[in-house]
Enzyme design. Structure first.
Site, PDB file in Angstrom:
ATOM      1  N   ASP A  60      41.322  37.884  36.228  1.00  0.00           N
ATOM      2  CA  ASP A  60      41.152  36.914  35.384  1.00  0.00           C
ATOM      3  C   ASP A  60      42.047  35.570  35.904  1.00  0.00           C
ATOM      4  O   ASP A  60      43.274  35.985  36.591  1.00  0.00           O
ATOM      5  CB  ASP A  60      41.583  37.222  34.117  1.00  0.00           C
ATOM      6  CG  ASP A  60      41.709  36.391  33.184  1.00  0.00           C
ATOM      7  OD1 ASP A  60      40.441  35.427  33.017  1.00  0.00           O
ATOM      8  OD2 ASP A  60      42.663  35.616  32.511  1.00  0.00           O
ATOM      9  N   GLU A 115      38.471  35.730  39.883  1.00  0.00           N
ATOM     10  CA  GLU A 115      37.971  34.553  39.083  1.00  0.00           C
ATOM     11  C   GLU A 115      38.134  33.407  39.801  1.00  0.00           C
ATOM     12  O   GLU A 115      39.324  32.645  39.435  1.00  0.00           O
ATOM     13  CB  GLU A 115      38.201  34.749  37.595  1.00  0.00           C
ATOM     14  CG  GLU A 115      37.501  33.432  36.766  1.00  0.00           C
ATOM     15  CD  GLU A 115      38.016  33.153  35.523  1.00  0.00           C
ATOM     16  OE1 GLU A 115      37.519  32.597  34.829  1.00  0.00           O
ATOM     17  OE2 GLU A 115      39.108  33.876  35.115  1.00  0.00           O
TER      18      GLU A 115
END
Length: 621
Positions: free
Chosen positions: A345, A374
């Site tokens: 993330d 990400e």
């Protein structure tokens, strides 16, 4: 001027397309008119942040009757991001050749439209997991996929368990003005296990799970305990069983690593006092206190995007670094239990020292584990923490979430601008190292974006809040057109370089705007049958076409609402033609493609092939 001095996307000018390895010999050619009376040509190479270096080129003969070829063969020894152009000496002084558009160069005219070309140089030892190449990723938001009906144990009393799975998640603020994200639809790990046959039918080879660790919200991006499965999802045993049963079907499991912040309601911060541990919020003597950055203890601290429920961690803190990446750390624990990698993330908020350590830990524990970041932009040019990031140069990430491809596919499906699609795709192909390109996570929708069908057919959500988004549904006519365009987009997604990633429910026709409307419960038994069957067909096709593992992409055309490109390797070749026009077209084929087999519809192929309106064909060589 009709001649092209240089084209980075043409093998005549650059014999190795795209990025190059360290110590890999490559050749560049420059074409200049004989009338320029050129006495010398120069390859002007500049490593990012350093000074330009002048490499002399060599006269290599005539090109036609009125142009000359200058060339250079060289290798770069250090990985990094480089930029280059060409200079030449003539009787009129020194001139330059710079990029004007789409990899093509021209004689610089000083009007400010020129730029240098990018050369990505990656570590020659950089390799990515073979098991992911040619596969299909399936992203599951665990609470919303499937509830096995297994009784849930040790569930905190402040959670709302819902049975009305056909409705939207709660999104309105409560009496205190807060959206607590504390309603749950009951999806669990055993539910994923039960649906492994369904995933196999889709051709899935990798499950990417949104966070599964204990956390006090339905999205679980506010981690409470990295070492425990959330009680609503099941147990550590359930996780091990999932990985083992998935492996029997040739499916790997990748976990979501949320390492830039924790929850305030966590073992580590313990703002709510839920845990018996001494959290950083409770005392400066807490073992977790060094993880966080307080400006005024205890109520003012650095938090993710200003949300005080998400206190940021200092990822370079030795104690935190060891907790996540150490020999007995979080990353290795879950790999030992069966995971095959991590999706990170907000990877652009993780500093290099953390990514380096995480890579070492993951690869030491499981050499073929995958690390996916990400990153929403071109990952080779990304700036963060005041430095140019080196995600894909070796030693950090294997892959990133390919948002540039997602935007290209969705924009083409929506607008039909073929030229823009080609430009966006080739830019990434040109910049990304081949090992990374082959395992790019090619999604067209995720838990952070609108559903793909909504993005293609719906009104833009820009400037509209949740009240508006909650009321929007496609009309029956829009929905049916959207299903057709989802099939169109899926063909592109499944045949571009990289690995298609399906966000659960997209294959069933789920619609919805942004969080939380894109996070509805999977409509078991109410799927759009034609769309689902089409995804299953694409899954089988992908399994049967080994050229999609690592085949090079070349565009034959991109104009008038239609693109055609090949994917070719030693294992075979296919030709994809995507027609976004509202009427059927006849596409005249190059001779080598005459009478080949069409795989999607069985359309006859002679010297041309008919391509359906807003549809695609795939020919196999």
């Amino acid at each position: 001027m009709a001649f092209i001095p240089y084209n980075a996307r043409d093998r005549f000018y650059k014999n190795i397309p795209g990025a190059v390895k360290t110590d890999q010999l490559f050749r560049l050619c420059l074409i200049l008119p004989r009338s320029f009376s050129v006495t010398g040509a120069h390859f002007m190479l500049k490593k990012d942040g350093e000074s330009v270096v002048d490499y002399p080129m060599y006269w290599a003969g005539m090109h036609g009757d009125d142009c000359e070829v200058w060339d250079i063969s060289m290798a770069v020894t250090s990985p990094g991001l480089y930029f280059y152009h060409f200079d030449y000496d003539s009787s009129w002084g020194r001139g330059s050749v710079q990029q004007v558009s789409e990899g093509v160069g021209a004689i610089a005219n000083g009007l400010g439209t020129q730029s240098d070309w990018q050369l990505t140089v990656y570590d020659k030892d950089f390799e990515t997991p073979d098991w992911l190449k040619g596969g299909i990723i399936y992203q599951i938001f665990p609470d919303r996929f499937y509830n096995s009906g297994t009784p849930k144990k040790n569930v905190p009393s402040d959670r709302i368990l819902r049975t009305d799975v056909e409705n939207d998640p709660f999104w309105r603020p409560d009496a205190e003005g807060k959206v607590r994200n504390n309603d749950y639809f009951g999806g669990d790990l055993r539910g994923v296990i039960e649906k492994l046959p369904y995933l196999s039918d889709l051709g899935v080879t990798c499950i990417y799970l949104n966070p599964i660790f204990e956390a006090h919200s339905n999205h679980r991006y506010n981690t409470a305990d990295y070492l425990k499965i959330d009680p609503l999802l099941g147990t550590e045993k359930d996780f091990k069983t999932l990985c083992a049963e998935a492996k029997k079907r040739g499916i790997r499991v990748v976990l979501d690593g949320v390492f830039s912040h924790t929850g305030d309601d966590s073992v580590y911060f313990n703002r709510a006092g839920r845990y018996k541990t001494l959290g950083a919020y409770n005392s400066k003597e807490s073992p977790y206190y060094p993880w966080y950055s307080f400006t005024e203890f205890p109520d003012k601290y650095k938090s993710w995007w200003g949300f005080d429920t998400l206190p940021e961690v200092n990822e370079a803190c030795p104690e935190y670094l060891d907790f996540i990446t150490g020999e007995n750390g979080v990353a290795r624990k879950w790999l030992k239990l069966g995971a095959s990698g991590w999706r990170l993330d907000v990877a652009d908020e993780l500093p290099d020292v953390f990514l380096d350590a995480l890579n070492r830990a993951v690869k030491a524990e499981k050499p073929d584990a995958v690390l996916i970041g990400e990153v929403w932009e071109d990952a080779t040019t990304k700036w963060a923490y005041g430095v140019r990031r080196r995600y894909l140069l070796g030693g950090q990430l294997d892959s990133v979430m390919n948002y540039p491809f997602a935007r290209a596919v969705l924009n083409f499906a929506r607008s039909g601008l073929a030229e823009g699609f080609q430009s966006a795709v080739l830019s990434i192909v040109e910049h990304y190292p081949k090992p990374a390109l082959d395992v790019m996570m090619n999604h067209i929708g995720t838990h952070d974006t609108e559903r793909a069908i909504t993005k293609i057919m719906g009104e833009s959500a820009q400037y509209h809040g949740r009240e508006w988004q909650s009321q929007q549904k496609l009309t029956p006519e829009e929905y049916e057109k959207g299903i057709t365009l989802m099939m169109f987009a899926a063909v592109l997604q499944y045949t571009l370089p990289g690995v298609p990633s399906v966000y659960y429910g997209d294959e069933a026709g789920l619609e919805g705007y942004k969080d939380p409307f894109n996070r509805g419960y999977y409509p078991w038994g109410k799927e759009n049958k034609p769309l689902l069957a089409f995804y299953q067909k694409l899954g089988k096709l992908r399994q049967s076409l080994p050229c999609l593992q690592d085949g090079e992409i070349r565009f034959l055309s991109a104009t008038l609402g239609c693109v055609a490109y090949t994917r070719a390797s030693e294992k075979g070749e296919i030709l994809v033609i995507a027609n976004r026009n509202e009427q059927e077209i006849s596409y005249n084929l190059p001779e080598r493609w005459f009478n080949k087999t069409e795989l999607l519809h069985g359309n006859p192929v002679t010297s041309f092939v008919r391509v359906p309106a807003t549809g695609c064909v795939i020919l196999k060589f």
